[in-house]
Write a protein that holds these residues in place. Structure first.
Motif, mmCIF file in Angstrom:
data_model
loop_
_atom_site.group_PDB
_atom_site.id
_atom_site.type_symbol
_atom_site.label_atom_id
_atom_site.label_comp_id
_atom_site.label_asym_id
_atom_site.label_seq_id
_atom_site.Cartn_x
_atom_site.Cartn_y
_atom_site.Cartn_z
ATOM 1 N N LEU A 43 0.820 -1.210 0.000
ATOM 2 C CA LEU A 43 0.000 0.000 0.000
ATOM 3 C C LEU A 43 0.858 1.265 0.000
ATOM 4 N N ILE A 67 -3.933 4.531 2.571
ATOM 5 C CA ILE A 67 -4.147 4.106 3.950
ATOM 6 C C ILE A 67 -4.935 5.181 4.687
ATOM 7 N N LYS A 119 -7.758 0.289 5.187
ATOM 8 C CA LYS A 119 -7.947 0.602 3.771
ATOM 9 C C LYS A 119 -9.426 0.433 3.445
ATOM 10 N N ASP A 171 -8.603 -2.005 -2.843
ATOM 11 C CA ASP A 171 -8.486 -3.379 -3.350
ATOM 12 C C ASP A 171 -8.832 -3.441 -4.834
ATOM 13 N N LYS A 191 -13.032 -6.545 1.414
ATOM 14 C CA LYS A 191 -11.702 -6.185 1.928
ATOM 15 C C LYS A 191 -11.034 -7.381 2.597
ATOM 16 N N GLY A 225 -2.961 -5.363 1.242
ATOM 17 C CA GLY A 225 -2.975 -4.630 2.504
ATOM 18 C C GLY A 225 -2.619 -5.446 3.724
ATOM 19 N N LEU A 241 -0.793 -4.097 6.790
ATOM 20 C CA LEU A 241 -1.431 -3.326 7.863
ATOM 21 C C LEU A 241 -1.498 -4.114 9.167
#
Length: 169
Positions: A6, A11, A29, A34, A94, A103, A106
């Motif tokens: 990312l 973010i 996110k 995505d 997600k 992502g 994260l």
């Protein structure tokens, strides 16, 4: 399949918890990230949703030209506080994206605590500390394990940096 990491502008930052001494900030996110990453990858992909035992699941499938079949990942969503069904569908998407690695970095985010002097605080109608300030990731770097190694977050209301992880170059 190589999913990129990312970028800072992908973010989002929100206040997780807040008290009279400070607040925690959470990184996340949204589903558009995505979709954009899947689109820019040049991969053929599709998504579907289905109810299983009253829970909404999303399946993302990506076509693998080498083995000539769809590779799928599925996960369940939770309802949001605002738009119940839309939030559940977006969350499931997600989460399915995380299963492909979108992502996933994260999950390596540090615990982000900022003191109350870094934002404008007030006491809300319920008698609890709150803020209307918004925050943004200014920069982020990753190590060889795709873990967050540097992170800078600023308060958009004051334009001041409120959190730094790692040393600047």
């Amino acid at each position: 399949m190589n999913i990129r990491l990312l970028k800072p502008n992908e973010i989002e930052v929100r206040v997780g918890s807040i008290n009279e001494k400070g607040a925690t900030l959470l990184l996340y996110k949204d589903a558009r990230v995505d979709m954009n990453i899947l689109d820019e990858s040049g991969l053929k992909w599709k998504r579907s949703h289905e109810l299983i035992n009253g829970n909404l699941f999303c399946t993302i499938s990506i076509w693998d030209d080498e083995i000539k079949e769809w590779i799928s990942r599925q996960d369940v969503g939770t309802e949001s506080n605002t738009e119940k069904e839309k939030g559940q569908a977006s969350d499931a998407f997600k989460r399915a994206g995380f299963n492909f690695g979108i992502g996933r970095e994260l999950y390596t985010a540090p615990f982000v605590w900022i003191s109350v002097d870094k934002y404008s605080a007030f006491i809300n109608k319920q008698g609890k500390p709150a803020t209307y300030d918004k925050f943004s990731v200014v920069s982020i770097d990753y190590d060889e394990n795709k873990e967050i190694s540097k992170l800078v977050i600023k308060n958009l209301n004051t334009s001041k940096v409120v959190y730094t992880l790692g040393k600047s170059d």
